[in-house]
Design a protein around this motif. Structure first.
Motif, PDB file in Angstrom:
ATOM      1  N   UNK A 159       0.627   3.998   5.669  1.00 22.06           N
ATOM      2  CA  UNK A 159       0.570   4.662   6.980  1.00 22.06           C
ATOM      3  C   UNK A 159      -0.727   5.469   7.042  1.00 22.06           C
ATOM      4  N   UNK A 160      -1.422   5.365   8.167  1.00 24.56           N
ATOM      5  CA  UNK A 160      -2.695   6.092   8.316  1.00 24.56           C
ATOM      6  C   UNK A 160      -3.883   5.282   7.839  1.00 24.56           C
ATOM      7  N   UNK A 161      -3.621   4.111   7.258  1.00 21.14           N
ATOM      8  CA  UNK A 161      -4.725   3.247   6.823  1.00 21.14           C
ATOM      9  C   UNK A 161      -4.882   2.078   7.794  1.00 21.14           C
ATOM     10  N   UNK A 162      -6.045   1.447   7.801  1.00 23.64           N
ATOM     11  CA  UNK A 162      -6.236   0.314   8.719  1.00 23.64           C
ATOM     12  C   UNK A 162      -5.270  -0.833   8.414  1.00 23.64           C
ATOM     13  N   UNK A 163      -4.993  -1.618   9.431  1.00 18.24           N
ATOM     14  CA  UNK A 163      -4.063  -2.729   9.300  1.00 18.24           C
ATOM     15  C   UNK A 163      -4.509  -3.716   8.213  1.00 18.24           C
ATOM     16  N   UNK A 164      -5.810  -3.919   8.097  1.00 16.43           N
ATOM     17  CA  UNK A 164      -6.308  -4.862   7.090  1.00 16.43           C
ATOM     18  C   UNK A 164      -5.975  -4.372   5.680  1.00 16.43           C
ATOM     19  N   UNK A 165      -6.020  -3.038   5.481  1.00 19.57           N
ATOM     20  CA  UNK A 165      -5.654  -2.476   4.171  1.00 19.57           C
ATOM     21  C   UNK A 165      -4.180  -2.737   3.873  1.00 19.57           C
ATOM     22  N   UNK A 166      -3.351  -2.592   4.904  1.00 20.93           N
ATOM     23  CA  UNK A 166      -1.919  -2.874   4.723  1.00 20.93           C
ATOM     24  C   UNK A 166      -1.722  -4.331   4.318  1.00 20.93           C
ATOM     25  N   UNK A 167      -2.415  -5.209   5.007  1.00 18.07           N
ATOM     26  CA  UNK A 167      -2.306  -6.642   4.702  1.00 18.07           C
ATOM     27  C   UNK A 167      -2.766  -6.919   3.269  1.00 18.07           C
ATOM     28  N   UNK A 168      -3.945  -6.386   2.934  1.00 17.03           N
ATOM     29  CA  UNK A 168      -4.491  -6.693   1.602  1.00 17.03           C
ATOM     30  C   UNK A 168      -3.676  -6.047   0.493  1.00 17.03           C
ATOM     31  N   UNK A 169      -3.247  -4.793   0.738  1.00 11.20           N
ATOM     32  CA  UNK A 169      -2.533  -4.067  -0.311  1.00 11.20           C
ATOM     33  C   UNK A 169      -1.087  -4.506  -0.451  1.00 11.20           C
ATOM     34  N   UNK A 170      -0.394  -4.611   0.680  1.00  7.85           N
ATOM     35  CA  UNK A 170       1.053  -4.835   0.606  1.00  7.85           C
ATOM     36  C   UNK A 170       1.403  -6.315   0.581  1.00  7.85           C
ATOM     37  N   UNK A 171       0.669  -7.124   1.310  1.00  9.77           N
ATOM     38  CA  UNK A 171       1.008  -8.545   1.363  1.00  9.77           C
ATOM     39  C   UNK A 171       0.276  -9.291   0.247  1.00  9.77           C
ATOM     40  N   UNK A 172      -1.060  -9.263   0.287  1.00 15.16           N
ATOM     41  CA  UNK A 172      -1.821  -9.945  -0.773  1.00 15.16           C
ATOM     42  C   UNK A 172      -1.547  -9.296  -2.127  1.00 15.16           C
ATOM     43  N   UNK A 173      -1.376  -7.961  -2.130  1.00 17.47           N
ATOM     44  CA  UNK A 173      -1.208  -7.236  -3.393  1.00 17.47           C
ATOM     45  C   UNK A 173       0.178  -7.380  -3.989  1.00 17.47           C
ATOM     46  N   UNK A 174       1.083  -8.002  -3.260  1.00 19.57           N
ATOM     47  CA  UNK A 174       2.373  -8.328  -3.853  1.00 19.57           C
ATOM     48  C   UNK A 174       3.461  -7.283  -3.674  1.00 19.57           C
ATOM     49  N   UNK A 175       3.200  -6.178  -2.903  1.00 18.96           N
ATOM     50  CA  UNK A 175       4.231  -5.153  -2.732  1.00 18.96           C
ATOM     51  C   UNK A 175       5.453  -5.740  -2.022  1.00 18.96           C
ATOM     52  N   UNK A 176       5.196  -6.422  -0.905  1.00 16.31           N
ATOM     53  CA  UNK A 176       6.298  -7.010  -0.150  1.00 16.31           C
ATOM     54  C   UNK A 176       6.987  -8.090  -0.978  1.00 16.31           C
ATOM     55  N   UNK A 177       6.189  -8.828  -1.714  1.00 16.31           N
ATOM     56  CA  UNK A 177       6.713  -9.885  -2.565  1.00 16.31           C
ATOM     57  C   UNK A 177       7.706  -9.319  -3.584  1.00 16.31           C
ATOM     58  N   UNK A 178       7.345  -8.193  -4.191  1.00 13.55           N
ATOM     59  CA  UNK A 178       8.235  -7.585  -5.185  1.00 13.55           C
ATOM     60  C   UNK A 178       9.496  -7.027  -4.539  1.00 13.55           C
ATOM     61  N   UNK A 179       9.349  -6.473  -3.334  1.00 16.02           N
ATOM     62  CA  UNK A 179      10.503  -5.901  -2.642  1.00 16.02           C
ATOM     63  C   UNK A 179      11.563  -6.952  -2.354  1.00 16.02           C
ATOM     64  N   UNK A 180      11.110  -8.170  -2.158  1.00 15.58           N
ATOM     65  CA  UNK A 180      12.063  -9.222  -1.820  1.00 15.58           C
ATOM     66  C   UNK A 180      12.369 -10.094  -3.033  1.00 15.58           C
ATOM     67  N   UNK A 181      11.897  -9.662  -4.206  1.00 16.73           N
ATOM     68  CA  UNK A 181      12.094 -10.400  -5.465  1.00 16.73           C
ATOM     69  C   UNK A 181      11.663 -11.857  -5.313  1.00 16.73           C
TER      70      UNK A 181
END
Ligand SMILES: [Zn+2]
Length: 516
Positions: free
Chosen positions: A402-424
């Protein structure tokens, strides 16, 4: 504990190419493998060492246990340094002892046939030719051209992956016999001219030192006697997730600049003047005067913007779902410029679409995703709640974005695997994370195109060369001629741009080259 610390990124990449992906199953399967790497005296040549080096740089990022099978004193020495390299890439890796180990697979470089009963794949090279066989040794050439050797390592790593996961890849079969000329990519070609004694880069810019840029620098650092000037540009540091497919990067390189990483390898070229720019490519002072540009950038928007800076010629490279490749572009004449390839409804999905899909915001692409990517506006808590809701994941782990650009969210959470880990790993994550061998192959091909262009001062008679390493190597043509947009929508068909291009190059003596 032998999987790499950045394993979740590798799992993210694999989840995109494997059907019915399950993270626990994937991890369990990898943990049960022991990958043998056999080589002999012949493999201790320049080409053989290059193949083995890149092979370790690819395998050690994914497979938790490897085992060396060297034959002869020189090969045994080489095994020691390859073992050190593997440990620098993944400090958790297990290097199994030969006597106490049952191999699951074996890769062979050189002329040896190891006494093993597991599936065995042979790789080798001869100058520009990358060679592979599932049946017999293919030998290793004695030249100083290691481009074929690099390609062979990627083809072998791809075959190993396809063999292990054949049940989960549609149409995945192992190649039987491959001879692939990185010189002309023609079907059945044996084109393999010797490299010139020196290869001179004429004020070349290499934009982007991501996974493809890493592959290109790996290959360029091994071209004998590079001369001239090379400028490498990338603003970012290496992050832990990058290690999944950055062939140059060791664990100690995390948080260090990508430019410094590239310079460390390019130092081997003592007659080449290399300048590093640790900034975004758009901000380098020379941007308007760049004439010769090799592109290993991530996004379509960046590629179009590079073309808008009107270089004399470009060599582009990419990985995307379904293929990887390289392309050559001028600006005048009838053939496609770089921007032509990335026109809407063109061959390549645009970044807005990819990110909108990945965040579950397909229906908000025009009013939210595109403007936010354009203006860099920060993600609000409200929008984050909406995204978490749509992805059916808890919002808390996403709150740091939150507070970061959308591209950072995409790169960090999606490409970086955060969402992937959340959904096992149960949810298919819509993101483009290539496998290491795909990016490395695109990089080696980019380096090959740079070398050819430097040697002949001409572009080839094709525009694109494409390959899909998740399938058998193609038996047909992989190069394609592409004309400009038939609706004349591109900047290369705009009279203002054409005029600026003409002036840019005619004012420097001589008419502008058509880049052909
Ligand atoms: Zn165009």
């Amino acid at each position: 504990m032998a999987l790499a610390n950045y394993f979740s990124r590798a799992a993210t990449a694999a989840s995109q190419v494997l059907q019915g992906f399950d993270a626990k199953h994937f991890e369990g399967l990898l943990n049960g493998l022991v990958i043998g790497i056999a080589f002999d005296q012949q493999a201790c040549s320049t080409e053989g060492r290059a193949s083995l080096d890149l092979l370790i740089r690819l395998l050690a990022r994914l497979y938790p246990t490897i085992c060396f099978l060297p034959t002869g004193d020189e090969a045994r020495e080489l095994a020691k340094s390859l073992g050190s390299l593997a440990r620098c890439i993944n400090k958790n890796i297990s290097i199994a002892r030969r006597r106490a180990t049952v191999l699951s697979h074996c890769l062979v470089v050189g002329s040896t046939t190891p006494d093993v009963s597991c599936p065995t794949f042979f790789l080798g090279s001869d100058g520009w030719l990358a060679m592979f066989s599932a049946e017999r040794p293919v030998g290793t050439g004695g030249s100083s051209n290691t481009l074929g050797a690099g390609g062979a390592a990627c083809i072998a790593a791809a075959n190993l992956f396809r063999h292990i996961f054949s049940a989960q890849i549609n149409g995945a079969a192992v190649d039987k016999d491959v001879i692939f000329s990185l010189f002309d990519y023609a079907p059945g070609s044996r084109a393999n001219p010797p490299l010139a004694d020196t290869v001179t880069l004429d004020d070349l810019f290499l934009l982007g030192l991501g996974a493809i840029g890493n592959g290109a620098v790996w290959a360029l650092s091994r071209v004998p006697n590079l001369r001239g000037r090379l400028e490498v540009v990338d603003a970012e540091p290496v992050d832990q997730g990058n290690l999944q497919r950055y062939v140059l990067a060791l664990e100690k390189d995390i948080s260090r600049s990508k430019v410094k990483l590239a310079l460390r390898y390019l130092n081997s070229q003592t007659d080449l003047v290399v300048t590093g720019h640790n900034v975004r490519w758009q901000t380098i002072p020379a941007i308007r005067s760049m004439e010769h540009v090799a592109i290993a950038l991530d996004t379509a928007a960046d590629r179009v913007a590079v073309q808008g800076a009107l270089p004399r010629w470009t060599i582009n490279s990419w990985t995307q779902r379904g293929d990887l490749g390289v392309s050559h572009h001028g600006f005048q004449g009838e053939m496609a410029c770089l921007a032509c390839l990335y026109l809407p409804n063109g061959a390549v999905p645009d970044e807005d679409q990819v990110i909108a899909e990945a965040l579950g915001l397909e229906d908000r692409k025009m009013d939210i995703v595109r403007p936010m990517l354009h203006n860099g506006a920060p993600v609000t808590a409200e929008l984050m709640g909406e995204i978490a809701n749509r992805l059916t994941v808890p919002v808390e782990p996403l709150l740091p974005f939150v507070g970061k650009p959308l591209r950072d969210l995409y790169q960090g959470a999606i490409c970086g695997g955060v969402v992937f880990e959340l959904t096992a790993g149960s949810k298919r994550v819509l993101v483009e994370v290539p496998m290491a061998f795909q990016s490395a192959m695109a990089g080696v091909m980019l380096a090959g195109e740079i070398v050819k262009r430097a040697a002949t001062a001409n572009s080839p008679d094709w525009i694109t060369a494409k390959l899909n390493l998740l399938r058998k190597m193609p038996s047909g043509l992989i190069t394609e001629r592409r004309k400009k947009d038939h609706l004349a929508r591109c900047i290369c068909q705009d009279s203002d741009y054409m005029e600026v291009y003409r002036e840019k190059y005619t004012s420097r003596g001589g008419p502008a080259s058509q880049g052909s």
